[in-house]
Each structure stands twice: as C-alpha cells, then as structure tokens.
Motif scaffolding. Structure first.
Motif, PDB file in Angstrom:
ATOM      1  N   PHE A  90       0.831  -1.200   0.000  1.00  0.00           N
ATOM      2  CA  PHE A  90       0.000   0.000   0.000  1.00  0.00           C
ATOM      3  C   PHE A  90       0.870   1.256   0.000  1.00  0.00           C
ATOM      4  CE2 PHE A  90      -2.341   3.307   2.349  1.00  0.00           C
ATOM      5  CZ  PHE A  90      -3.449   3.425   1.520  1.00  0.00           C
ATOM      6  N   ALA A  91       1.958   1.230   0.770  1.00  0.00           N
ATOM      7  CA  ALA A  91       2.809   2.417   0.902  1.00  0.00           C
ATOM      8  C   ALA A  91       3.567   2.741  -0.376  1.00  0.00           C
ATOM      9  CB  ALA A  91       3.796   2.218   2.055  1.00  0.00           C
ATOM     10  N   ILE A  92       3.810   1.740  -1.221  1.00  0.00           N
ATOM     11  CA  ILE A  92       4.589   1.997  -2.437  1.00  0.00           C
ATOM     12  C   ILE A  92       3.837   2.920  -3.397  1.00  0.00           C
ATOM     13  CG2 ILE A  92       3.824   0.049  -3.832  1.00  0.00           C
ATOM     14  CD1 ILE A  92       6.732  -0.342  -4.673  1.00  0.00           C
ATOM     15  N   ASP A  93       2.517   3.035  -3.242  1.00  0.00           N
ATOM     16  CA  ASP A  93       1.750   3.963  -4.075  1.00  0.00           C
ATOM     17  C   ASP A  93       1.964   5.413  -3.666  1.00  0.00           C
ATOM     18  OD1 ASP A  93       0.683   1.923  -5.589  1.00  0.00           O
ATOM     19  OD2 ASP A  93      -1.075   1.700  -4.296  1.00  0.00           O
ATOM     20  N   PHE A  94       2.437   5.646  -2.447  1.00  0.00           N
ATOM     21  CA  PHE A  94       2.568   7.011  -1.942  1.00  0.00           C
ATOM     22  C   PHE A  94       4.008   7.404  -1.603  1.00  0.00           C
ATOM     23  CE2 PHE A  94      -1.574   5.303  -0.705  1.00  0.00           C
ATOM     24  CZ  PHE A  94      -2.388   6.178  -1.395  1.00  0.00           C
ATOM     25  N   ILE A  95       4.858   6.424  -1.368  1.00  0.00           N
ATOM     26  CA  ILE A  95       6.237   6.685  -0.949  1.00  0.00           C
ATOM     27  C   ILE A  95       7.173   6.049  -1.963  1.00  0.00           C
ATOM     28  CG2 ILE A  95       7.924   6.374   0.908  1.00  0.00           C
ATOM     29  CD1 ILE A  95       5.543   6.002   2.820  1.00  0.00           C
ATOM     30  N   HIS A  96       8.298   6.681  -2.217  1.00  0.00           N
ATOM     31  CA  HIS A  96       9.273   6.156  -3.173  1.00  0.00           C
ATOM     32  C   HIS A  96       9.777   4.787  -2.708  1.00  0.00           C
ATOM     33  CE1 HIS A  96      12.881   5.918  -5.660  1.00  0.00           C
ATOM     34  NE2 HIS A  96      12.252   6.788  -6.453  1.00  0.00           N
ATOM     35  N   PRO A  97       9.913   3.840  -3.628  1.00  0.00           N
ATOM     36  CA  PRO A  97      10.362   2.491  -3.226  1.00  0.00           C
ATOM     37  C   PRO A  97      11.702   2.478  -2.488  1.00  0.00           C
ATOM     38  CG  PRO A  97       9.547   2.443  -5.467  1.00  0.00           C
ATOM     39  CD  PRO A  97       9.547   3.877  -5.039  1.00  0.00           C
ATOM     40  N   THR A  99      12.837   4.581  -0.298  1.00  0.00           N
ATOM     41  CA  THR A  99      12.577   4.869   1.115  1.00  0.00           C
ATOM     42  C   THR A  99      12.012   3.646   1.821  1.00  0.00           C
ATOM     43  OG1 THR A  99      12.098   7.144   0.477  1.00  0.00           O
ATOM     44  CG2 THR A  99      11.407   6.449   2.668  1.00  0.00           C
ATOM     45  N   ILE A 100      11.097   2.967   1.162  1.00  0.00           N
ATOM     46  CA  ILE A 100      10.502   1.762   1.756  1.00  0.00           C
ATOM     47  C   ILE A 100      11.553   0.671   1.909  1.00  0.00           C
ATOM     48  CG2 ILE A 100       8.783  -0.046   1.418  1.00  0.00           C
ATOM     49  CD1 ILE A 100       7.078   2.062  -0.027  1.00  0.00           C
ATOM     50  N   LEU A 101      12.408   0.507   0.904  1.00  0.00           N
ATOM     51  CA  LEU A 101      13.460  -0.515   0.993  1.00  0.00           C
ATOM     52  C   LEU A 101      14.425  -0.227   2.139  1.00  0.00           C
ATOM     53  CD1 LEU A 101      14.270  -1.125  -2.768  1.00  0.00           C
ATOM     54  CD2 LEU A 101      13.141  -2.689  -1.197  1.00  0.00           C
ATOM     55  N   LEU A 102      14.831   1.034   2.270  1.00  0.00           N
ATOM     56  CA  LEU A 102      15.746   1.376   3.365  1.00  0.00           C
ATOM     57  C   LEU A 102      15.089   1.154   4.724  1.00  0.00           C
ATOM     58  CD1 LEU A 102      17.490   4.574   1.985  1.00  0.00           C
ATOM     59  CD2 LEU A 102      18.502   2.320   2.333  1.00  0.00           C
ATOM     60  N   PHE A 103      13.847   1.558   4.858  1.00  0.00           N
ATOM     61  CA  PHE A 103      13.126   1.356   6.111  1.00  0.00           C
ATOM     62  C   PHE A 103      12.981  -0.130   6.419  1.00  0.00           C
ATOM     63  CE2 PHE A 103       9.079   0.847   8.424  1.00  0.00           C
ATOM     64  CZ  PHE A 103       9.425   1.519   9.591  1.00  0.00           C
ATOM     65  N   VAL A 140       7.468  -5.253  -2.429  1.00  0.00           N
ATOM     66  CA  VAL A 140       7.969  -3.972  -2.926  1.00  0.00           C
ATOM     67  C   VAL A 140       8.933  -4.190  -4.080  1.00  0.00           C
ATOM     68  CG1 VAL A 140       9.328  -1.929  -2.326  1.00  0.00           C
ATOM     69  CG2 VAL A 140       7.637  -2.816  -0.729  1.00  0.00           C
ATOM     70  N   CYS A 141       9.836  -5.154  -3.922  1.00  0.00           N
ATOM     71  CA  CYS A 141      10.817  -5.428  -4.982  1.00  0.00           C
ATOM     72  C   CYS A 141      10.127  -5.871  -6.268  1.00  0.00           C
ATOM     73  CB  CYS A 141      11.800  -6.493  -4.530  1.00  0.00           C
ATOM     74  SG  CYS A 141      12.911  -5.963  -3.234  1.00  0.00           S
ATOM     75  N   MET A 142       9.184  -6.769  -6.141  1.00  0.00           N
ATOM     76  CA  MET A 142       8.496  -7.256  -7.345  1.00  0.00           C
ATOM     77  C   MET A 142       7.625  -6.170  -7.965  1.00  0.00           C
ATOM     78  SD  MET A 142       7.667 -11.147  -6.463  1.00  0.00           S
ATOM     79  CE  MET A 142       8.910 -12.122  -5.649  1.00  0.00           C
ATOM     80  N   GLY A 143       6.974  -5.381  -7.121  1.00  0.00           N
ATOM     81  CA  GLY A 143       6.167  -4.278  -7.646  1.00  0.00           C
ATOM     82  C   GLY A 143       7.012  -3.223  -8.336  1.00  0.00           C
ATOM     83  N   ALA A 144       8.159  -2.886  -7.749  1.00  0.00           N
ATOM     84  CA  ALA A 144       9.049  -1.899  -8.366  1.00  0.00           C
ATOM     85  C   ALA A 144       9.617  -2.431  -9.673  1.00  0.00           C
ATOM     86  CB  ALA A 144      10.167  -1.533  -7.397  1.00  0.00           C
ATOM     87  N   ALA A 145       9.960  -3.717  -9.704  1.00  0.00           N
ATOM     88  CA  ALA A 145      10.489  -4.306 -10.941  1.00  0.00           C
ATOM     89  C   ALA A 145       9.429  -4.303 -12.033  1.00  0.00           C
ATOM     90  CB  ALA A 145      10.977  -5.728 -10.679  1.00  0.00           C
ATOM     91  N   ALA A 146       8.194  -4.612 -11.673  1.00  0.00           N
ATOM     92  CA  ALA A 146       7.125  -4.630 -12.679  1.00  0.00           C
ATOM     93  C   ALA A 146       6.798  -3.219 -13.168  1.00  0.00           C
ATOM     94  CB  ALA A 146       5.875  -5.282 -12.093  1.00  0.00           C
ATOM     95  N   ARG A 147       6.827  -2.244 -12.283  1.00  0.00           N
ATOM     96  CA  ARG A 147       6.494  -0.869 -12.667  1.00  0.00           C
ATOM     97  C   ARG A 147       7.558  -0.236 -13.551  1.00  0.00           C
ATOM     98  NH1 ARG A 147       3.937   2.482  -7.684  1.00  0.00           N
ATOM     99  NH2 ARG A 147       1.977   1.344  -7.584  1.00  0.00           N
ATOM    100  N   ARG A 148       8.805  -0.557 -13.303  1.00  0.00           N
ATOM    101  CA  ARG A 148       9.877   0.085 -14.058  1.00  0.00           C
ATOM    102  C   ARG A 148      10.146  -0.573 -15.402  1.00  0.00           C
ATOM    103  NH1 ARG A 148      13.566   3.460 -11.157  1.00  0.00           N
ATOM    104  NH2 ARG A 148      12.779   3.835  -9.073  1.00  0.00           N
ATOM    105  N   SER A 149       9.505  -1.675 -15.659  1.00  0.00           N
ATOM    106  CA  SER A 149       9.697  -2.367 -16.927  1.00  0.00           C
ATOM    107  C   SER A 149       9.027  -1.597 -18.053  1.00  0.00           C
ATOM    108  CB  SER A 149       9.125  -3.777 -16.848  1.00  0.00           C
ATOM    109  OG  SER A 149       9.760  -4.484 -15.812  1.00  0.00           O
ATOM    110  N   GLN A 150       9.569  -1.747 -19.255  1.00  0.00           N
ATOM    111  CA  GLN A 150       9.070  -1.007 -20.402  1.00  0.00           C
ATOM    112  C   GLN A 150       7.905  -1.682 -21.109  1.00  0.00           C
ATOM    113  OE1 GLN A 150      10.223   2.002 -21.185  1.00  0.00           O
ATOM    114  NE2 GLN A 150      11.646   1.921 -19.478  1.00  0.00           N
ATOM    115  N   SER A 151       7.792  -2.997 -20.980  1.00  0.00           N
ATOM    116  CA  SER A 151       6.755  -3.736 -21.695  1.00  0.00           C
ATOM    117  C   SER A 151       6.256  -4.879 -20.818  1.00  0.00           C
ATOM    118  CB  SER A 151       7.323  -4.284 -23.004  1.00  0.00           C
ATOM    119  OG  SER A 151       8.309  -5.259 -22.727  1.00  0.00           O
ATOM    120  N   PRO A 152       5.129  -5.470 -21.177  1.00  0.00           N
ATOM    121  CA  PRO A 152       4.658  -6.619 -20.400  1.00  0.00           C
ATOM    122  C   PRO A 152       5.630  -7.800 -20.419  1.00  0.00           C
ATOM    123  CG  PRO A 152       2.880  -5.742 -21.760  1.00  0.00           C
ATOM    124  CD  PRO A 152       4.134  -5.025 -22.161  1.00  0.00           C
ATOM    125  N   GLU A 153       6.295  -8.009 -21.549  1.00  0.00           N
ATOM    126  CA  GLU A 153       7.271  -9.100 -21.623  1.00  0.00           C
ATOM    127  C   GLU A 153       8.441  -8.842 -20.675  1.00  0.00           C
ATOM    128  OE1 GLU A 153       6.277  -7.430 -24.441  1.00  0.00           O
ATOM    129  OE2 GLU A 153       4.819  -8.922 -25.145  1.00  0.00           O
TER     130      GLU A 153
END
Length: 188
Positions: A90-97, A99-103, A140-153
């Motif tokens: 939930f927090a990854i939608d409002f806080i930079h990943p 910051t969440i990773l460091l915390f 968080v790691c999987m969500g950040a990896a999926a969000r930063r990807s350029q395509s579904p593949e």
C-alpha cells in the motif's frame, strides 16, 4: 506457382534475422543498478529467513523455550511477512520504493540484532515479528520491478528474475548456516 503477386517485403520475411519484426528491443532496466539492488534485496530477505530456520530450534531451546511455544516463534515471522507485504504494498503507491526498501532493511537489521542478543525467550517474539514485517519487502521489490519495466514481456522477465533471487536466497541461507556451524561461529 503464381507470379502475379509481388514478393514479400524484407520486413515480413520471417527467415531473415535482420528484420525489424524479429529484433527485440534491448532492456535498459534489466541491466540497471536499480534492478540488481532489487534482486540483492530479495536475496537478503529470503536468506535472512532461511539462515535462521535450521538454527531456530536449538537456539530456542538454549533460551529455555518449550516446544509448545516454538510454533508461535516460527509462525510469527510469516504472519509479520503477510502484514508487511500489505502495508509496504500500500505504501509503495505514496512513498518512493527506495525509502521503503531502506526502512524495511533497517527493520530487518533491528530484528536480527534483537534476535542475536536475546537473553530470554520473550525477545524472540518481537524480533521475529519485526524481521517478518521486513519480509514484506519482497512485494515492494516485485512491484518496483514490474512498474519500471518497459513492456509486459520485460515485466514478466523482471518478476521472474525476482523469483529466482528469492529462491537463491532461500537455497543459500541454510548453506550459510551449515558453513558457520562447521566453523564453530556462535551467535550467542
């Protein structure tokens, strides 16, 4: 043979390896430092869980814990991880990943230190709970990896690599425990 139709253009020739249709775009994210940090975080989180698993029962016994309460010590990590995944997700939608990773990594460090210096049975419960909450970093790691990807593949590949990192941490955690046990290194 019908020679009335024109020959296929080079862009539609599937046998030609130089056609633009067969070239895959190079992924910048899968080779970036951010991606490797996310993978390393997955390895650390799962290794932190797997390193403790083989040594938890003897350590719990040395603190005069009983078998009835051992199940709670084991389960509290997974309960914390379930809660941490929801909260961090939930927090990854409002806080930079970052910051969440460091915390989360600081929470894992705190849980590890309290676990290592436990003088009785009761500090293991909050230590494992805090450490379990930090296990929510996998989401968080999987969500950040999926969000930063350029395509579904690329997103599928990135999340797959995160799963490989988790499995690697889970595989090498008990190996590290066995190595430290054979070297006679003691936590407490």
């Amino acid at each position: 043979m019908d020679y009335s139709s024109p020959p296929p253009s080079p862009a539609t020739n599937i046998n030609d390896a130089t056609t633009p249709l067969l070239k895959k775009p190079q992924s910048k994210f899968l080779f970036s430092a951010t991606f490797w940090i996310l993978m390393y975080t997955c390895i650390l989180v799962m290794m932190g869980y797997a390193v403790i698993a083989p040594s938890l029962w003897p350590y719990f016994q040395s603190l005069h814990g009983t078998s009835e309460r051992y199940g709670l010590v084991v389960a509290i990590f997974s309960i914390g991880q379930c809660i941490g995944a929801v909260v961090f997700g939930f927090a990854i939608d409002f806080i930079h990943p970052r910051t969440i990773l460091l915390f989360g990594l600081l929470m894992a460090l705190l849980g590890s230190v309290v676990y290592a210096i436990s003088w009785a049975e009761w500090p293991l419960y909050p230590a494992r709970a805090v450490w379990g909450l930090s296990g929510g970093l996998l989401a968080v790691c999987m969500g950040a990896a999926a969000r930063r990807s350029q395509s579904p593949e690329e997103s599928t590949r990135a999340v797959g690599y995160m799963q490989v990192a988790c499995a690697t941490g889970f595989l090498f955690g008990p190996s590290l425990t066995a190595f430290c046990g054979n070297a006679n290194w003691r936590i407490a």
